[in-house]
Design a protein around this motif. Structure first.
Motif, PDB file in Angstrom:
ATOM      1  N   THR A 190      -3.306   4.445   2.606  1.00  0.00           N
ATOM      2  CA  THR A 190      -4.314   3.766   1.797  1.00  0.00           C
ATOM      3  C   THR A 190      -4.408   4.399   0.420  1.00  0.00           C
ATOM      4  N   ASN A 191      -4.930   3.633  -0.525  1.00  0.00           N
ATOM      5  CA  ASN A 191      -5.154   4.170  -1.873  1.00  0.00           C
ATOM      6  C   ASN A 191      -6.471   4.949  -1.979  1.00  0.00           C
ATOM      7  N   ARG A 192      -7.283   4.963  -0.910  1.00  0.00           N
ATOM      8  CA  ARG A 192      -8.506   5.757  -0.932  1.00  0.00           C
ATOM      9  C   ARG A 192      -8.171   7.244  -0.929  1.00  0.00           C
ATOM     10  N   ILE A 194     -11.225   6.329  -3.798  1.00  0.00           N
ATOM     11  CA  ILE A 194     -11.367   5.787  -5.147  1.00  0.00           C
ATOM     12  C   ILE A 194     -12.713   6.224  -5.724  1.00  0.00           C
ATOM     13  N   SER A 315      -6.495  14.420  -0.714  1.00  0.00           N
ATOM     14  CA  SER A 315      -5.392  13.793   0.014  1.00  0.00           C
ATOM     15  C   SER A 315      -5.283  14.380   1.414  1.00  0.00           C
ATOM     16  N   ASP A 337      -3.628   9.348   3.095  1.00  0.00           N
ATOM     17  CA  ASP A 337      -4.519   8.880   2.034  1.00  0.00           C
ATOM     18  C   ASP A 337      -4.362   9.751   0.787  1.00  0.00           C
ATOM     19  N   GLY A 339      -2.613   9.533  -1.941  1.00  0.00           N
ATOM     20  CA  GLY A 339      -1.310   9.783  -2.543  1.00  0.00           C
ATOM     21  C   GLY A 339      -0.278  10.376  -1.617  1.00  0.00           C
ATOM     22  N   THR A 360       0.632   1.029  -2.859  1.00  0.00           N
ATOM     23  CA  THR A 360      -0.542   1.893  -2.798  1.00  0.00           C
ATOM     24  C   THR A 360      -1.162   1.925  -1.412  1.00  0.00           C
ATOM     25  N   SER A 361      -1.004   0.855  -0.642  1.00  0.00           N
ATOM     26  CA  SER A 361      -1.498   0.799   0.729  1.00  0.00           C
ATOM     27  C   SER A 361      -0.488   0.045   1.570  1.00  0.00           C
ATOM     28  N   ASN A 377       0.936  -4.090  -2.277  1.00  0.00           N
ATOM     29  CA  ASN A 377       1.131  -3.904  -3.706  1.00  0.00           C
ATOM     30  C   ASN A 377       2.214  -4.900  -4.097  1.00  0.00           C
TER      31      ASN A 377
END
Length: 496
Positions: A190-192, A194, A315, A337, A339, A360-361, A377
């Motif tokens: 995930t991109n979380r 954020i 991360s 998560d 990165g 990103t996810s 993405n």
């Protein structure tokens, strides 16, 4: 007597005379509701900003909003303009006590650390509950919420969007039908986060003053004065002690450039949130829970970018191990998560072309019949090997996949469950799906806790699901791991 209660009394008389399909029960009995489309429920909405705003609006499509509650008085004022007939509160306990004879159900949409206290009080008063994900901040709270929901017979639903649609159920049925063969590994990223997260976060006025005096001495006086005004402005509109609720006291500091606690940064703090895992896993793993039963992992281990036992790491990578069951083989689930992503070797070993830039996810499922992945993405898609889909999406019993209502919008499912007096009607109800799923995922945060040193694997946590105990606790060197299982509430709030 409210118009809701009067209408119900009149309806009871009619139902008795005509042997109607259902009836309204008076307070204290197992809730039952008329199937009549003319009957409208009354909701109390706790937390009406952010996601709570859409939850309240969604409830208003099907029910009357009788009461609203938020610790932020500006948000509360805005909601009063939208729901002028609703009585406003800043303390959820007062709302539930005063509105117990008026409301049928509540929405719970504030910070994670308050979900259980608010939902438990409502359920014990026989009120139906729609609670945002994650269900609670700790594993014990999740199990208790599931237990109380079952004992009281109320209808419950967790707000993990997608649960009320066909897509999730169809994919779960494919997996159960053996489309991938035996599942060997699942990888989800995930991109979380954020929101502001990481041990470098400034969290007190004193720390902020020291930083600006050191780094921006020529502007320090002005910056400090501005911060004090910012704190004063927030304090004027925020009931901070009520916002803290069950958590231990701490200073209210708005943050340097982004709000670190209210209204959204709380997700990154151990006392208030559940980090990136808690935020997204209830969405990303919902179908896997349905298909594979994720409720009983036996171990978990993690590596992170480092944390200080107060704020979550930026991360993390978390590895869950699942044992064989009579229904399926054991498998490994890996969460990433902030990165962290599946590595090149894993992708190439499973015939995936390593992309120039990872989505990103995304997710990857590896089974004995093949692997499939998807990335969220659009600009950088992951190339996927072909895999044969089951034609009619049968479930494990050979039936077609569950079909859902034509209207898949979230609150419709709960309203339908209440009208039918059928708590199981909601896919993501507390006892069967939401509680076990959230509880299992929160085990991952115990491993994150032990992985405080940057980029080093922490201690593996061995887990006994039945007893809700860490079986290797005596050998763990990281203090405080077991404290994450069950919270200690401040005086004035009830857990057990």
């Amino acid at each position: 007597m409210t118009k809701h209660r009067t209408a119900r009394r009149d309806f009871l008389k009619t139902a008795a005379a005509t042997t109607a399909v259902g009836y309204w029960a008076l307070a204290g009995l197992t809730p039952k509701v008329s199937a009549s489309p003319n009957e409208r429920l009354a909701f109390g909405c706790i937390g009406i900003g952010g996601k709570g705003s859409s939850d309240t609006a969604n409830a208003a499509r099907f029910a009357d909003i009788a009461a609203i509650c938020d610790v932020d008085k500006k948000r509360l004022e805005g909601a009063q303009n939208r729901y002028p007939k609703a009585k406003a509160y800043t303390d959820f306990r007062k709302l539930l006590e005063e509105q117990k004879d008026t409301i049928d159900a509540v929405t719970v949409s504030g910070a994670d650390h308050m979900h259980a206290a608010q939902s438990l009080m409502a359920m014990r008063m026989k009120k139906h509950v729609y609670c945002q994900k994650p269900l609670a901040r700790t594993m014990y709270e999740c199990r208790l919420m599931a237990k109380v929901a079952k004992e009281t017979g109320v209808c419950t639903q967790m707000g993990n969007q997608g649960s009320a649609g066909d897509g999730l159920r169809r994919h779960a049925a494919e997996m159960k039908a053996g489309m991938y063969g035996d599942i060997k590994e699942i990888h989800v990223w995930t991109n979380r986060p954020i929101w502001p997260q990481g041990p470098e976060t400034i969290r007190t006025l004193a720390a902020y003053e020291a930083k600006v005096k050191k780094e921006q001495a020529d502007k320090a006086e002005e910056l400090i004065a501005n911060m004090k005004r910012k704190i004063a402005d927030q304090s004027a509109n925020l009931e901070w002690d009520l916002w803290l609720g069950v958590a231990k006291p701490r200073e209210n500091f708005p943050g340097e450039s982004a709000a670190i606690y209210h209204p959204f940064g709380w997700r990154g703090w151990w006392d208030f949130g559940t980090g990136a895992l808690g935020d997204i896993a209830c969405h990303a793993l919902n179908k896997f829970m349905k298909a594979l039963d994720l409720s009983k992992p036996v171990s978990v281990v993690a590596r992170t970018s480092g944390h200080d036992f107060d704020v979550f790491p930026q991360s993390s990578e978390i590895v869950f191990e699942y044992p064989d069951t009579p229904e399926r083989k054991g498998f490994k689930f890996v969460w990433y998560d902030g990165g962290f992503f599946p590595d090149r070797k894993f992708l190439e070993d499973n015939d995936f072309k390593y992309p120039e830039k990872m989505p990103t996810s995304g997710e990857i499922i590896v089974g004995t019949k093949g692997a499939q992945g998807q990335g969220r993405n659009e600009r950088v898609p992951v190339e996927l090997p072909e895999i044969q889909f089951a034609p009619k999406f049968p479930d494990a019993e050979g039936k077609e996949a569950e079909k859902q209502d034509e209207d898949p919008r979230n609150m419709f499912e709960l309203i339908t469950a209440i009208k039918e007096n059928n708590p199981a009607r909601c896919f993501s109800n507390f006892p069967n799906q939401a509680g076990p799923l959230t509880e299992a995922m929160l085990l991952g945060n115990l491993a994150v806790w032990t992985a405080a040193k940057p980029n080093e694997w922490g201690e593996k946590v061995l887990w006994n699901h039945a007893e809700m105990k860490i079986t290797n606790l005596a050998s763990l060197k990281t203090p405080g791991v077991a404290d994450l299982i069950k919270p200690v509430y401040r005086e004035g709030y009830v857990l057990d």
